[in-house]
Design a protein around this motif. Structure first.
Motif, PDB file in Angstrom:
ATOM      1  N   GLY A  28       0.871  -1.174   0.000  1.00 41.77           N
ATOM      2  CA  GLY A  28       0.000   0.000   0.000  1.00 41.77           C
ATOM      3  C   GLY A  28       0.909   1.226   0.000  1.00 41.77           C
ATOM      4  N   MET A  29       0.563   2.225   0.775  1.00 42.31           N
ATOM      5  CA  MET A  29       1.446   3.382   0.929  1.00 42.31           C
ATOM      6  C   MET A  29       2.710   2.971   1.673  1.00 42.31           C
ATOM      7  SD  MET A  29       0.469   6.074  -0.560  1.00 42.31           S
ATOM      8  CE  MET A  29       1.448   7.328   0.209  1.00 42.31           C
ATOM      9  N   ASP A  30       2.578   1.961   2.540  1.00 44.46           N
ATOM     10  CA  ASP A  30       3.709   1.386   3.264  1.00 44.46           C
ATOM     11  C   ASP A  30       3.835  -0.074   2.864  1.00 44.46           C
ATOM     12  OD1 ASP A  30       4.124   3.730   4.801  1.00 44.46           O
ATOM     13  OD2 ASP A  30       2.548   3.109   6.190  1.00 44.46           O
ATOM     14  N   PHE A  31       5.042  -0.598   2.952  1.00 50.51           N
ATOM     15  CA  PHE A  31       5.267  -2.027   2.757  1.00 50.51           C
ATOM     16  C   PHE A  31       5.488  -2.639   4.133  1.00 50.51           C
ATOM     17  CE2 PHE A  31       7.337  -2.088  -1.755  1.00 50.51           C
ATOM     18  CZ  PHE A  31       6.120  -1.762  -2.303  1.00 50.51           C
ATOM     19  N   LYS A  32       4.912  -3.812   4.354  1.00 47.76           N
ATOM     20  CA  LYS A  32       5.233  -4.595   5.540  1.00 47.76           C
ATOM     21  C   LYS A  32       5.991  -5.802   5.038  1.00 47.76           C
ATOM     22  CE  LYS A  32       3.341  -6.417   9.785  1.00 47.76           C
ATOM     23  NZ  LYS A  32       2.127  -6.557  10.601  1.00 47.76           N
ATOM     24  N   ILE A  33       7.235  -5.924   5.467  1.00 47.46           N
ATOM     25  CA  ILE A  33       8.087  -7.016   5.015  1.00 47.46           C
ATOM     26  C   ILE A  33       8.596  -7.804   6.219  1.00 47.46           C
ATOM     27  CG2 ILE A  33       8.756  -5.927   2.845  1.00 47.46           C
ATOM     28  CD1 ILE A  33      11.340  -5.010   4.151  1.00 47.46           C
ATOM     29  N   LYS A  34       8.913  -9.081   5.975  1.00 52.75           N
ATOM     30  CA  LYS A  34       9.405  -9.952   7.037  1.00 52.75           C
ATOM     31  C   LYS A  34      10.735 -10.550   6.622  1.00 52.75           C
ATOM     32  CE  LYS A  34       7.766 -14.187   8.050  1.00 52.75           C
ATOM     33  NZ  LYS A  34       6.817 -15.218   8.471  1.00 52.75           N
ATOM     34  N   CYS A  35      11.712 -10.445   7.494  1.00 52.49           N
ATOM     35  CA  CYS A  35      13.029 -11.034   7.246  1.00 52.49           C
ATOM     36  C   CYS A  35      12.882 -12.549   7.182  1.00 52.49           C
ATOM     37  CB  CYS A  35      13.993 -10.631   8.357  1.00 52.49           C
ATOM     38  SG  CYS A  35      15.634 -11.354   8.189  1.00 52.49           S
ATOM     39  N   GLU A  36      13.447 -13.169   6.146  1.00 57.64           N
ATOM     40  CA  GLU A  36      13.328 -14.620   5.982  1.00 57.64           C
ATOM     41  C   GLU A  36      14.189 -15.392   6.975  1.00 57.64           C
ATOM     42  OE1 GLU A  36      13.960 -15.691   1.843  1.00 57.64           O
ATOM     43  OE2 GLU A  36      11.795 -15.897   1.716  1.00 57.64           O
ATOM     44  N   GLN A  37      15.215 -14.765   7.518  1.00 58.41           N
ATOM     45  CA  GLN A  37      16.114 -15.483   8.415  1.00 58.41           C
ATOM     46  C   GLN A  37      15.646 -15.422   9.872  1.00 58.41           C
ATOM     47  OE1 GLN A  37      20.248 -14.820   7.675  1.00 58.41           O
ATOM     48  NE2 GLN A  37      20.849 -15.330   9.744  1.00 58.41           N
ATOM     49  N   CYS A  38      15.397 -14.216  10.400  1.00 57.01           N
ATOM     50  CA  CYS A  38      15.065 -14.084  11.821  1.00 57.01           C
ATOM     51  C   CYS A  38      13.574 -13.879  12.077  1.00 57.01           C
ATOM     52  CB  CYS A  38      15.868 -12.955  12.459  1.00 57.01           C
ATOM     53  SG  CYS A  38      15.428 -11.294  11.899  1.00 57.01           S
ATOM     54  N   GLY A  39      12.775 -13.557  11.023  1.00 57.60           N
ATOM     55  CA  GLY A  39      11.343 -13.399  11.190  1.00 57.60           C
ATOM     56  C   GLY A  39      10.891 -12.027  11.656  1.00 57.60           C
ATOM     57  N   HIS A  40      11.806 -11.078  11.771  1.00 57.17           N
ATOM     58  CA  HIS A  40      11.463  -9.722  12.209  1.00 57.17           C
ATOM     59  C   HIS A  40      10.620  -9.031  11.146  1.00 57.17           C
ATOM     60  CE1 HIS A  40      12.100  -6.140  14.656  1.00 57.17           C
ATOM     61  NE2 HIS A  40      12.212  -5.478  13.519  1.00 57.17           N
ATOM     62  N   GLU A  41       9.510  -8.393  11.558  1.00 60.54           N
ATOM     63  CA  GLU A  41       8.630  -7.692  10.632  1.00 60.54           C
ATOM     64  C   GLU A  41       8.907  -6.200  10.680  1.00 60.54           C
ATOM     65  OE1 GLU A  41       4.549  -8.769  11.276  1.00 60.54           O
ATOM     66  OE2 GLU A  41       4.956 -10.888  10.911  1.00 60.54           O
ATOM     67  N   ILE A  42       8.970  -5.576   9.499  1.00 58.37           N
ATOM     68  CA  ILE A  42       9.319  -4.164   9.366  1.00 58.37           C
ATOM     69  C   ILE A  42       8.284  -3.475   8.495  1.00 58.37           C
ATOM     70  CG2 ILE A  42      11.125  -2.561   8.621  1.00 58.37           C
ATOM     71  CD1 ILE A  42      12.885  -5.276   8.535  1.00 58.37           C
ATOM     72  N   MET A  43       7.867  -2.272   8.908  1.00 58.96           N
ATOM     73  CA  MET A  43       7.003  -1.431   8.069  1.00 58.96           C
ATOM     74  C   MET A  43       7.865  -0.272   7.593  1.00 58.96           C
ATOM     75  SD  MET A  43       3.363  -2.144   8.397  1.00 58.96           S
ATOM     76  CE  MET A  43       2.815  -0.596   7.878  1.00 58.96           C
ATOM     77  N   LEU A  44       7.873  -0.027   6.284  1.00 57.59           N
ATOM     78  CA  LEU A  44       8.600   1.119   5.766  1.00 57.59           C
ATOM     79  C   LEU A  44       7.843   1.750   4.619  1.00 57.59           C
ATOM     80  CD1 LEU A  44      11.418   0.012   3.490  1.00 57.59           C
ATOM     81  CD2 LEU A  44      10.814  -1.510   5.291  1.00 57.59           C
ATOM     82  N   PRO A  45       8.038   3.059   4.435  1.00 57.03           N
ATOM     83  CA  PRO A  45       7.330   3.765   3.354  1.00 57.03           C
ATOM     84  C   PRO A  45       7.659   3.176   1.991  1.00 57.03           C
ATOM     85  CG  PRO A  45       8.438   5.323   4.810  1.00 57.03           C
ATOM     86  CD  PRO A  45       8.883   3.954   5.208  1.00 57.03           C
ATOM     87  N   ARG A  46       6.677   3.190   1.086  1.00 56.48           N
ATOM     88  CA  ARG A  46       6.823   2.617  -0.252  1.00 56.48           C
ATOM     89  C   ARG A  46       8.016   3.210  -1.000  1.00 56.48           C
ATOM     90  NH1 ARG A  46       2.666   0.207  -3.262  1.00 56.48           N
ATOM     91  NH2 ARG A  46       3.433  -0.281  -5.322  1.00 56.48           N
ATOM     92  N   VAL A  47       8.202   4.529  -0.920  1.00 55.43           N
ATOM     93  CA  VAL A  47       9.290   5.199  -1.649  1.00 55.43           C
ATOM     94  C   VAL A  47      10.650   4.665  -1.200  1.00 55.43           C
ATOM     95  CG1 VAL A  47      10.382   7.430  -2.080  1.00 55.43           C
ATOM     96  CG2 VAL A  47       7.907   7.270  -1.980  1.00 55.43           C
ATOM     97  N   LYS A  48      10.832   4.546   0.116  1.00 58.01           N
ATOM     98  CA  LYS A  48      12.110   4.058   0.645  1.00 58.01           C
ATOM     99  C   LYS A  48      12.336   2.592   0.280  1.00 58.01           C
ATOM    100  CE  LYS A  48      14.867   3.926   4.826  1.00 58.01           C
ATOM    101  NZ  LYS A  48      14.928   4.185   6.250  1.00 58.01           N
ATOM    102  N   ALA A  49      11.282   1.782   0.360  1.00 56.25           N
ATOM    103  CA  ALA A  49      11.402   0.359   0.036  1.00 56.25           C
ATOM    104  C   ALA A  49      11.747   0.156  -1.435  1.00 56.25           C
ATOM    105  CB  ALA A  49      10.105  -0.371   0.382  1.00 56.25           C
ATOM    106  N   GLU A  50      11.037   0.862  -2.335  1.00 59.88           N
ATOM    107  CA  GLU A  50      11.282   0.693  -3.775  1.00 59.88           C
ATOM    108  C   GLU A  50      12.687   1.122  -4.166  1.00 59.88           C
ATOM    109  OE1 GLU A  50       8.107   2.645  -5.853  1.00 59.88           O
ATOM    110  OE2 GLU A  50       6.791   0.904  -5.652  1.00 59.88           O
ATOM    111  N   LYS A  51      13.229   2.111  -3.481  1.00 61.95           N
ATOM    112  CA  LYS A  51      14.579   2.581  -3.779  1.00 61.95           C
ATOM    113  C   LYS A  51      15.638   1.538  -3.398  1.00 61.95           C
ATOM    114  CE  LYS A  51      16.310   6.067  -1.445  1.00 61.95           C
ATOM    115  NZ  LYS A  51      16.592   7.418  -0.952  1.00 61.95           N
TER     116      LYS A  51
END
Length: 61
Positions: A28-51
């Motif tokens: 959406g406006m933010d991406f919610k992503i999960k680390c495949e190794q440790c399982g930590h979930e992170i929310m970051l703005p779409r612009v920063k994630a796409e870059k």
């Protein structure tokens, strides 16, 4: 950029645990992503994630 829920993102910078691959949980406006190794979930703005995306790995392709 066409990012969908369930995609695996390989980022330019790594997570503090040493992994560079993240699974997309929400898009959406933010991406919610999960680390495949440790399982930590992170929310970051779409612009920063796409870059910081290096490669998109799609399972259904």
């Amino acid at each position: 950029m066409d990012v969908r829920v369930g995609d695996i993102l390989e980022m330019k910078k790594q997570h503090p645990c040493g992994n560079k691959r993240f699974q997309v949980l929400r898009v959406g406006m933010d991406f919610k992503i999960k680390c495949e190794q440790c399982g930590h979930e992170i929310m970051l703005p779409r612009v920063k994630a796409e870059k910081n995306i290096k490669k998109i790995i799609r399972e259904d392709a």
